[in-house]
Design an enzyme around this catalytic site. Sequence first.
Site, PDB file in Angstrom:
ATOM      1  N   HIS A  59       0.850  -1.193   0.000  1.00 36.49           N
ATOM      2  CA  HIS A  59       0.000   0.000   0.000  1.00 36.49           C
ATOM      3  C   HIS A  59       0.884   1.241   0.000  1.00 36.49           C
ATOM      4  O   HIS A  59       2.059   1.187   0.391  1.00 36.49           O
ATOM      5  CB  HIS A  59      -0.894   0.015   1.236  1.00 36.49           C
ATOM      6  CG  HIS A  59      -2.003  -0.978   1.187  1.00 36.49           C
ATOM      7  ND1 HIS A  59      -3.076  -0.917   2.053  1.00 36.49           N
ATOM      8  CD2 HIS A  59      -2.221  -2.051   0.397  1.00 36.49           C
ATOM      9  CE1 HIS A  59      -3.910  -1.907   1.792  1.00 36.49           C
ATOM     10  NE2 HIS A  59      -3.406  -2.614   0.796  1.00 36.49           N
ATOM     11  N   GLU A  61       1.088   3.822   1.929  1.00 34.36           N
ATOM     12  CA  GLU A  61       1.678   4.175   3.220  1.00 34.36           C
ATOM     13  C   GLU A  61       2.886   3.298   3.539  1.00 34.36           C
ATOM     14  O   GLU A  61       3.921   3.785   3.988  1.00 34.36           O
ATOM     15  CB  GLU A  61       0.657   4.023   4.355  1.00 34.36           C
ATOM     16  CG  GLU A  61      -0.565   4.885   4.227  1.00 34.36           C
ATOM     17  CD  GLU A  61      -1.743   4.187   3.566  1.00 34.36           C
ATOM     18  OE1 GLU A  61      -2.879   4.413   4.005  1.00 34.36           O
ATOM     19  OE2 GLU A  61      -1.521   3.413   2.599  1.00 34.36           O
ATOM     20  N   CYS A  89      -5.913   1.997   6.204  1.00 30.07           N
ATOM     21  CA  CYS A  89      -6.568   0.757   6.588  1.00 30.07           C
ATOM     22  C   CYS A  89      -5.909   0.235   7.867  1.00 30.07           C
ATOM     23  O   CYS A  89      -4.924   0.799   8.347  1.00 30.07           O
ATOM     24  CB  CYS A  89      -6.450  -0.276   5.463  1.00 30.07           C
ATOM     25  SG  CYS A  89      -4.782  -0.933   5.238  1.00 30.07           S
ATOM     26  N   CYS A  92      -2.088  -0.580   7.455  1.00 30.73           N
ATOM     27  CA  CYS A  92      -1.258   0.620   7.370  1.00 30.73           C
ATOM     28  C   CYS A  92      -1.220   1.356   8.699  1.00 30.73           C
ATOM     29  O   CYS A  92      -0.169   1.861   9.104  1.00 30.73           O
ATOM     30  CB  CYS A  92      -1.752   1.513   6.247  1.00 30.73           C
ATOM     31  SG  CYS A  92      -1.495   0.750   4.617  1.00 30.73           S
TER      32      CYS A  92
END
Length: 165
Positions: A59, A61, A89, A92
Amino acid sequence: MSPFSPEKDAEFMRAAIELAEEAGRCGEVPVGAVIVGPDGQLVGRGFNQPIRRADPTAHAEVMALRDAAQRLANYRLPGCTLYVTLEPCVMCAGAIMHARVSRVIFGAKDPKTGVAGSVIDLFAETRLNHHAEVEGGVLAETCGGLLSGFFASRRKRAAGVIPSC
């Protein structure tokens, strides 16, 4: 004196938006992130790449955290601010907490998987040992528009309305 202000937050969010656009061009969900050190210098960049890397943890992040940690030669990022175009999420948020990031600034809310207040607020969970300051809604319309446009295009493509690349 802090290098951060609403104007600076918007400037750094625009850098994250540029990375989100890059993700979209690569066929990934358009989410981008940057990490800024306590001195106001950009120290990490990332955008969504789980499809391209065949990595569910890739992801935006996490990619930005990895980049910043390598550049700073430290897995802890105290005093740093993470700017991301979409509310983090649970995965993360956990990585952000483990890295000891001080501030999280996000653009669009994520009503399905967001854990900075949309579904739950992990950053406010008192039983966890690290808490970042969180602010949402920075350039939210632009950030949300990237996502809406991406998924609208994907639906049209699936319906055969526009050709795939």
